[in-house]
Design a protein around this motif. Structure first.
Motif, PDB file in Angstrom:
ATOM      1  N   GLN A   7     -11.030  11.547  -5.905  1.00  0.00           N
ATOM      2  CA  GLN A   7     -10.005  12.449  -6.429  1.00  0.00           C
ATOM      3  C   GLN A   7      -8.631  12.153  -5.838  1.00  0.00           C
ATOM      4  N   LEU A   8      -8.585  11.962  -4.536  1.00  0.00           N
ATOM      5  CA  LEU A   8      -7.306  11.689  -3.884  1.00  0.00           C
ATOM      6  C   LEU A   8      -6.721  10.362  -4.351  1.00  0.00           C
ATOM      7  N   MET A  62      -3.715  14.051   3.227  1.00  0.00           N
ATOM      8  CA  MET A  62      -4.304  13.511   4.453  1.00  0.00           C
ATOM      9  C   MET A  62      -5.021  14.596   5.235  1.00  0.00           C
ATOM     10  N   ALA A  63      -4.470  15.788   5.264  1.00  0.00           N
ATOM     11  CA  ALA A  63      -5.126  16.900   5.961  1.00  0.00           C
ATOM     12  C   ALA A  63      -6.475  17.217   5.322  1.00  0.00           C
ATOM     13  N   SER A  83       0.833  -1.202   0.000  1.00  0.00           N
ATOM     14  CA  SER A  83       0.000   0.000   0.000  1.00  0.00           C
ATOM     15  C   SER A  83       0.867   1.252   0.000  1.00  0.00           C
ATOM     16  N   PRO A  84       0.608   2.204  -0.917  1.00  0.00           N
ATOM     17  CA  PRO A  84       1.344   3.482  -0.875  1.00  0.00           C
ATOM     18  C   PRO A  84       0.862   4.349   0.278  1.00  0.00           C
ATOM     19  N   ASP A  85       1.615   5.390   0.579  1.00  0.00           N
ATOM     20  CA  ASP A  85       1.227   6.334   1.630  1.00  0.00           C
ATOM     21  C   ASP A  85       0.534   7.542   1.023  1.00  0.00           C
ATOM     22  N   LEU A  86      -0.376   8.130   1.769  1.00  0.00           N
ATOM     23  CA  LEU A  86      -1.042   9.347   1.334  1.00  0.00           C
ATOM     24  C   LEU A  86      -0.219  10.549   1.795  1.00  0.00           C
ATOM     25  N   PRO A  87       0.139  11.470   0.893  1.00  0.00           N
ATOM     26  CA  PRO A  87       0.931  12.636   1.304  1.00  0.00           C
ATOM     27  C   PRO A  87       0.247  13.439   2.402  1.00  0.00           C
ATOM     28  N   GLU A  88       1.049  14.149   3.161  1.00  0.00           N
ATOM     29  CA  GLU A  88       0.555  14.859   4.338  1.00  0.00           C
ATOM     30  C   GLU A  88      -0.549  15.857   4.004  1.00  0.00           C
ATOM     31  N   LEU A 146      -7.171   5.713   2.500  1.00  0.00           N
ATOM     32  CA  LEU A 146      -8.305   6.104   1.664  1.00  0.00           C
ATOM     33  C   LEU A 146      -9.358   5.008   1.620  1.00  0.00           C
ATOM     34  N   LEU A 147      -8.920   3.758   1.570  1.00  0.00           N
ATOM     35  CA  LEU A 147      -9.889   2.664   1.562  1.00  0.00           C
ATOM     36  C   LEU A 147     -10.654   2.614   2.888  1.00  0.00           C
ATOM     37  N   ALA A 148      -9.963   2.812   3.999  1.00  0.00           N
ATOM     38  CA  ALA A 148     -10.651   2.825   5.297  1.00  0.00           C
ATOM     39  C   ALA A 148     -11.697   3.938   5.344  1.00  0.00           C
ATOM     40  N   ALA A 149     -11.326   5.123   4.849  1.00  0.00           N
ATOM     41  CA  ALA A 149     -12.278   6.233   4.814  1.00  0.00           C
ATOM     42  C   ALA A 149     -13.462   5.903   3.916  1.00  0.00           C
ATOM     43  N   ARG A 150     -13.200   5.258   2.781  1.00  0.00           N
ATOM     44  CA  ARG A 150     -14.282   4.889   1.860  1.00  0.00           C
ATOM     45  C   ARG A 150     -15.238   3.883   2.500  1.00  0.00           C
TER      46      ARG A 150
END
Length: 504
Positions: free
Chosen positions: A444-445, A415-416, A407-412, A455-459
């Motif tokens: 979009q993100l 994430m904000a 899994s890639p990381d979401l840039p800071e 992002l998947l957890a948020a979805r």
């Protein structure tokens, strides 16, 4: 990628659930590897818990009454068998922790001192030093883990993916240690990765907890249960800090009252008005702030000069922000505090995927339903953590791991943006327009930064909240304020990356 073979269970997470599992697995003779991204006692919700551990510990209480209160708070979605297994083990779990050295408050006769919290019919929350239960309990467990020769701890390893064999069994994990990726094969994996509070801008939990264990389990094919149910604590201290300090519910149990800026009670003048279930109180705080009236916790009369020794953690947090709670009401807000939903698991931690266990906040065992009863989380973490440890000790492993998609990381900055949108649209009060806007932002993100676990957890949370067209427990829809007659669980399986389908 470096590769290592561990001949025993791999536990991901160093909070109370994960370490309880580790101790019990080692007791059964298993060689245990615990991986966590921070040193033990750091960045885990267990260490931040203030109120204590709920259990039937007095003559006025019983496991049956505790179960009844838990089911009432859960708004129709509590699983009775799991709940009774939990409450029946209450005293045993508290005494196990006390034997490890957890310094629970005691009375003159040596019994456990218990306090009253919201939606409990009797006082049953065992405390440590007033409001220091989490850290004190976890410190005792950490000492036992460090003394156990069968337990090895990596405190610099962050979960990046789960390894599966050709039959779909989980046979290990990929972790990042600094700039290196390490694939660990193991007989089974226990996820104890905590909640998802870090997905919200207003949270009382470590910001590093972004639901990544939940997301990676979903990608491995695990069933996800009721992800829309997020608990918002009504008395996060609003002093501009991230995460927000917490003013424990035990303050209200001792008589502190919620008021607005004009000094009017938020929930009524009755003595027990502020001890309603957390979702009710959180909405009252949210409404007062939204209306411009402000929300404050007034403990001047109920606690007053006793603050420094009765509630030292809350007192210190206030004083660090230039606020003396002995003479001024505490400004509060509702903030993300606990994720009731999660990876579907039984009381032994088994998920719907072979070789994969889940315990603690990342799991959904059915004991919290739509609204967690205060202070049940530490009890669940230790009780079901121990059960999972005993169960996983008997696992013998599977086949060779297939290649793992990391899994890639979401840039800071991204994430904000996500955190702000989650608090605005998947917070205390939700509606379709807001949730659709949130899902559009997630799209979009994802298109810009890839399918990250956060992002998947948020979805998962947002889509389930959109699909549940009623209000129940911690999930409140302004456009669907009614509660349906039938209480139905949300069960989700991942069909393909970023796509959700209902489980059969």
């Amino acid at each position: 990628m470096n590769r290592t073979r561990h001949d025993g269970p791999l536990i991901v997470g160093g909070g109370l659930a994960g370490l309880s599992a580790a101790l019990e697995a080692a007791r059964a003779g298993a060689k245990v590897l615990v991986v966590t991204p921070e040193p033990l006692l750091n960045a885990c919700s267990s260490a931040w818990a203030q109120g204590g551990m709920a259990a039937a510990l007095t003559a006025a209480d019983s496991a049956e009454l505790h179960a009844k209160d838990t089911e009432a708070a859960g708004a129709g979605l509590v699983k009775p068998d799991a709940t009774r297994a939990l409450t029946a083990a209450g005293r045993e779990t508290v005494e196990w922790l006390a034997a490890l050295g957890a310094p629970f408050d005691r009375d003159a006769e040596g019994g456990f001192v218990v306090s009253l919290e919201a939606a409990h019919s009797v006082a049953r929350v065992a405390r440590v030093g007033g409001d220091g239960a989490g850290r004190a309990i976890l410190s005792a467990v950490v000492a036992a883990v460090r003394a156990e020769k069968l337990i090895e701890v990596w405190d610099d390893a962050r979960l990046k993916g789960l390894a599966q064999d050709e039959d779909g069994r989980v046979v290990g994990a990929v972790v990042a240690r600094g700039d290196r990726l390490v694939e660990i094969t193991a007989t089974a994996v226990v996820l104890a990765t905590g909640g998802a509070g870090g997905l919200f801008a207003a949270t009382t939990t470590p910001a590093a907890l972004k639901g990544e264990g939940l997301a990676l389990a979903a990608r491995a094919g695990a069933e996800i249960l009721d992800p829309e149910f997020v608990q918002f604590h009504p008395t996060a201290i609003d002093v501009g800090l991230d995460p927000a300090p917490l003013a424990t519910e035990a303050l209200r149990g001792e008589g502190a009252r919620l008021i607005d800026g004009a000094g009017q009670f938020l929930l009524g003048a009755e003595d027990d008005a502020d001890l309603k279930p957390r979702d009710v109180v959180a909405r009252a705080v949210h409404a007062a702030r939204s209306d411009g009236r402000g929300a404050y916790l007034d403990a001047r009369t109920a606690i007053g000069e006793a603050f420094p020794h009765e509630f030292p953690a809350v007192f210190a947090a206030c004083m660090r922000s230039g606020l003396d709670p002995r003479v001024s009401p505490i400004p509060v807000m509702a903030a993300c505090h606990y994720h009731m939903g999660g990876i579907a698991a039984d009381a032994d931690g088994r998920t719907t995927v072979a070789g994969l266990y889940a315990v603690g906040e990342c799991a959904a065992t059915g004991v919290h339903g739509a609204n967690r009863l205060a202070s049940n989380s530490l009890l669940e973490a230790a009780t079901f953590g121990r059960r999972a440890g005993a169960a996983v000790a008997g696992e013998t492993g599977g086949g060779r791991p297939l290649p793992v998609v990391v899994s890639p990381d979401l840039p800071e900055a991204a994430m904000a943006d996500l955190r702000t949108a989650m608090t605005a649209h998947a917070g205390v009060v939700r509606d379709a327009n807001g949730l659709l806007n949130l899902i559009a932002l997630i799209d979009q993100l994802e298109s810009r930064h890839g399918a990250t676990a956060s992002l998947l957890a948020a979805r998962l949370i947002a889509q389930a909240a959109l699909d549940r067209r009623e209000s129940r427990g911690g999930h409140y829809r302004a456009d669907y304020p009614q509660t349906d007659t039938a209480a139905e669980h949300t069960r989700i399986r991942l069909a393909q990356p970023a796509t959700l389908e209902a489980a059969e």
